[in-house]
Enzyme design. Structure first.
Site, PDB file in Angstrom:
ATOM      1  N   SER A 178       0.871  -1.187   0.000  1.00  0.00           N
ATOM      2  CA  SER A 178       0.000   0.000   0.000  1.00  0.00           C
ATOM      3  C   SER A 178       0.901   1.229   0.000  1.00  0.00           C
ATOM      4  O   SER A 178       2.048   1.161   0.481  1.00  0.00           O
ATOM      5  CB  SER A 178      -0.854   0.005   1.273  1.00  0.00           C
ATOM      6  OG  SER A 178      -1.458   1.272   1.468  1.00  0.00           O
TER       7      SER A 178
ATOM      8  N   TYR B 231      -2.415  -1.574  10.283  1.00  0.00           N
ATOM      9  CA  TYR B 231      -2.488  -1.737   8.826  1.00  0.00           C
ATOM     10  C   TYR B 231      -1.227  -1.171   8.177  1.00  0.00           C
ATOM     11  O   TYR B 231      -0.562  -1.833   7.373  1.00  0.00           O
ATOM     12  CB  TYR B 231      -3.736  -1.034   8.292  1.00  0.00           C
ATOM     13  CG  TYR B 231      -3.901  -1.170   6.787  1.00  0.00           C
ATOM     14  CD1 TYR B 231      -4.530  -2.286   6.247  1.00  0.00           C
ATOM     15  CD2 TYR B 231      -3.432  -0.191   5.916  1.00  0.00           C
ATOM     16  CE1 TYR B 231      -4.670  -2.428   4.870  1.00  0.00           C
ATOM     17  CE2 TYR B 231      -3.569  -0.323   4.549  1.00  0.00           C
ATOM     18  CZ  TYR B 231      -4.192  -1.436   4.029  1.00  0.00           C
ATOM     19  OH  TYR B 231      -4.325  -1.569   2.659  1.00  0.00           O
TER      20      TYR B 231
END
Ligand code: NAP
Length: 254
Positions: free
Chosen positions: A138, A151
């Protein structure tokens, strides 16, 4: 990886980026096996699109072992693993009950899952003349979103895992390609698909397919929109990137 002619397993392709990529890759002449937990969605995808499907829970070592054995037995030419399955949770680290359960789930799904998947497929992949492990990190691997610490951390770990495993497998037929999405309009966080600043899913997957086709040996698949996050430190504007990122809606940033 080459854009066509592969046999590809995507655990985490029942929705979102995984499903969109599975459909595009199938259209390009790849055999795609779709994995996920939702059996009714798997059945629907098999019916409507002719995918071979397998139920897999990537938080469960036994499920990974049985699903991988099934996929390899049915598809002995399997040469690409896309470790797509992932979750994102908003956490409050002021109190343990604000984050600990979510953090454990996020680490188990986003980090331990891909590690176990690679372990389950690494011998199969090395037996193929041209093979690829696609990891999914990401933009948040490179700049932190305040509300999703675990995350961000798992995606930073996936980035470094990809860098390291690529080095180690340089003496094999297996390449490691890291897909680094910016915020994309999926339901990774509830409501994210309606965020005006998330990249529309079709546009994102179009760009990804173009990059794979034109740069089959790329280490990272970087669409234009993720470069703001990916290269903040390189450009020297990291502090500004972190400030801008955290002044927007969290749906805009995953
Ligand atoms: N959308 C974004 O903005 C964005 C940005 C950067 C990175 N990413 C990454 O892209 C990947 C896909 O996310 P998405 O945005 O497409 O979200 P999504 O639509 O929620 O898709 C997540 C996929 O992962 C699967 N999954 C989740 N937990 C699983 C488990 N325990 N076992 C097996 N499958 C599991 C889900 O299938 P089932 O529910 O059927 O199991 C689903 O197919 C994730 O790794 C995410 O971190 C997304």
């Amino acid at each position: 990886m080459q854009i066509s002619g592969n046999t590809i397993f995507i655990p985490g392709a029942t929705s979102g980026i995984g499903l969109a990529l599975a459909l595009r890759l199938k259209d390009k002449g790849n055999t795609v096996i779709v994995g996920g937990r939702r059996t009714e969605v798997l059945e629907q995808l098999a019916r409507e699109h002719g995918f071979d499907t397998v139920r897999i829970d990537t938080t469960d070592a036994a499920s990974i072992a049985s699903a991988s054995a099934e996929v390899i037995a049915k598809h002995p030419s399997l040469n690409v693993l896309v470790a797509m399955a992932g979750i994102m949770r908003i956490e409050d680290w002021h109190r343990p009950d604000g984050f600990l359960d979510d953090a454990e789930q996020v680490v188990t799904t986003n980090l331990l899952g891909p590690i176990r998947l690679i372990a389950a497929f690494i011998e199969q992949l090395q037996g193929q003349p041209d093979a690829t492990i696609v990891t999914v990190s990401s933009g948040l691997a490179h700049a932190p979103l305040r509300v999703t610490p675990s995350y961000n951390a798992t995606k930073a770990a996936i980035h470094m895992l990809s860098e390291s495993v690529r080095l180690q497998l340089a003496d094999t037929s297996v390449k490691v390609m890291e897909l680094v999405p910016p915020a994309v309009a999926t339901e990774l966080l509830p409501g994210q698909s309606r965020s005006p600043v998330a990249v529309p899913l079709d546009a994102f997957v179009d760009e990804v397919m173009h990059l794979i086709e034109t740069q089959p040996d790329a280490h990272e698949i970087l669409v234009e929109r993720v470069k703001f996050l990916r290269f903040g430190e390189v450009r020297g504007d990291y502090d500004q990137v972190v400030q801008t990122l955290n002044s927007t809606d969290p749906h805009a940033a995953s």
